[in-house]
Enzyme design. Structure first.
Site, mmCIF file in Angstrom:
data_model
loop_
_atom_site.group_PDB
_atom_site.id
_atom_site.type_symbol
_atom_site.label_atom_id
_atom_site.label_comp_id
_atom_site.label_asym_id
_atom_site.label_seq_id
_atom_site.Cartn_x
_atom_site.Cartn_y
_atom_site.Cartn_z
ATOM 1 N N ASP A 89 45.728 37.384 43.516
ATOM 2 C CA ASP A 89 44.665 36.530 42.622
ATOM 3 C C ASP A 89 43.772 37.666 41.615
ATOM 4 O OD1 ASP A 89 43.319 37.885 44.911
ATOM 5 O OD2 ASP A 89 41.600 36.837 44.513
ATOM 6 N N GLU A 127 41.962 36.631 47.553
ATOM 7 C CA GLU A 127 41.140 37.738 48.246
ATOM 8 C C GLU A 127 39.889 37.902 47.776
ATOM 9 O OE1 GLU A 127 39.142 41.283 48.652
ATOM 10 O OE2 GLU A 127 40.155 40.891 46.759
#
Length: 392
Positions: free
Chosen positions: A81, A139
């Site tokens: 991400d 995350e």
């Protein structure tokens, strides 16, 4: 077994490929839970390599590779991400998505994972066991590790590794130690409700803004007065919203913040103290308060045996191994500790001349691409060695 010479030759051969993957991902950032095109790219590359992979969710891909003989099952976490940050690097491969960029190196982590997959796939005769390369979403405080675990596809792991490219350390320095690397993270929201009214009649109101303002100061005493001076802790209020105009007393105020601790005892103590302070101040001002205090991730504490394998592999590659500093940053990598031991490694990327020394989550953040081949080599050798030796 892999030799250092073979691993280094293969990682050098893959340098341009890994760099191209990194740059492609950097151009096309996707934030937590929306890493759809990122996973399409990952799957395209794995398919091209001939690597088997599973797709338990649209934004989760798990590459599964096997050596020539049975052995342990070793995981490698590669987070995918990006962040809601406007890029300011001026790179010719800068983000093409306004307001989003890979400001934490996850594009580099994903590229490293693809490089490791290629090496392990090309040389099954050099290792035994099973490797699962987990391309994990979300995350950045969004429980992506929990999403992966809930798929049930990684419950068979014997040990798992994660690597973070780290701008606090000089380029191509390897860091692994049996220490607590990062803190447990809570994210909280406090909603204070009072009684609004005219600014000229405070006696007929219950001012949520004043109550919340007092909470901001009082909450700081948890760290300064309730924690031992020898116990690290951070409590930050990062957002305060209340009221709309100057002559109306606010009926509602909302605080948002984060709590960082290194052990569960102080974490629980701080959570309880927060509740006491918030509710006490709210009552004193004739208000009520609702608290949503979420435990996002636990402290990341490395397993000594997993670390020793990574250290040995770094030394085999001819590198000096360095320690790791405990920081109050957070990472959901600790969530994998619910299924197996783990080690969270760091690879330095800081070179001031290349402007790769900026802090993570900064619009100027960039990695030193010269670190990518070493990252591939270190991870490939560590995963292979752990798969061969963990269960012996």
């Amino acid at each position: 077994m892999f030799t250092a010479a073979l691993i280094q030759a293969e990682s050098s051969r893959l340098r341009d490929y890994v760099q191209a993957c990194y740059r492609h991902l950097h151009r096309h950032p996707e934030t937590a839970h929306f890493e759809i095109e990122t996973n399409r790219f990952i799957r395209q590359e794995l398919y091209r390599m001939g690597v088997y992979y599973e797709t338990p969710a649209e934004n989760i891909t798990i590459a599964i590779l096997k050596g020539h003989a049975p052995g342990a099952t070793v995981g490698l976490r590669c987070d995918t991400d990006a962040l809601p940050v406007q890029e300011q690097t001026g790179l010719d491969f800068a983000s093409e998505v306004p307001g989003k960029m890979h400001a934490c190196g996850h594009d580099g982590h994903t590229a490293l994972g693809l490089g490791v997959a290629q090496i392990l796939h090309d040389h099954p005769e050099c290792w035994c066991g099973t490797a699962k390369i987990i391309f994990q979403p979300a995350e950045e405080g969004e429980d992506g590790a929990g999403d992966v675990i809930r798929t049930g596809r990684v419950n068979d792991l014997d040990v798992i590794y994660g690597l973070h490219l780290w701008s606090a350390y000089p380029t191509c320095t390897l860091h692994a130690a049996p220490v607590t690397v990062s803190a447990a993270v809570n994210m909280f929201e406090v909603r204070v409700t009072g009684k609004g009214g005219h600014g000229a009649t405070p006696d007929k109101c219950a001012d949520a803004l004043v109550a919340a303002a007092e909470m901001v100061g009082a909450l700081q005493t948890i760290i300064s007065r309730r924690f031992s001076p020898m116990e690290p802790g951070v409590l930050t209020i990062g957002s305060f919203h209340a009221g709309h105009v100057g002559n109306i007393i606010a009926q509602e105020a909302v605080l948002k913040g984060t709590l960082r601790t290194l052990n569960n005892q102080t974490r629980t103590m701080a959570e309880n103290a927060m509740a006491d302070i918030i509710h006490g101040i709210a009552r004193m001002h004739g208000c009520t308060a609702e608290i949503n205090n979420r435990r996002m991730s636990d402290a990341v504490t490395n397993d000594p045996r997993a670390v020793s394998i990574a250290q040995e592999c770094g030394e085999l590659l001819g590198c000096e191994m360095h320690g790791q500093n405990t920081l109050m940053l957070g990472d959901d990598f600790s969530t994998y500790g619910s299924i197996c031991p783990y080690a969270y490694l760091q690879l330095g990327i800081a070179d001031e001349q290349k402007q790769s020394h900026y802090a993570h989550h900064n619009g100027h953040f960039r990695i030193d691409e010269d670190a990518l081949p070493l990252g591939v080599a270190w991870l490939a050798m560590t995963v292979a060695k752990a798969a061969e030796n963990w269960n012996k």
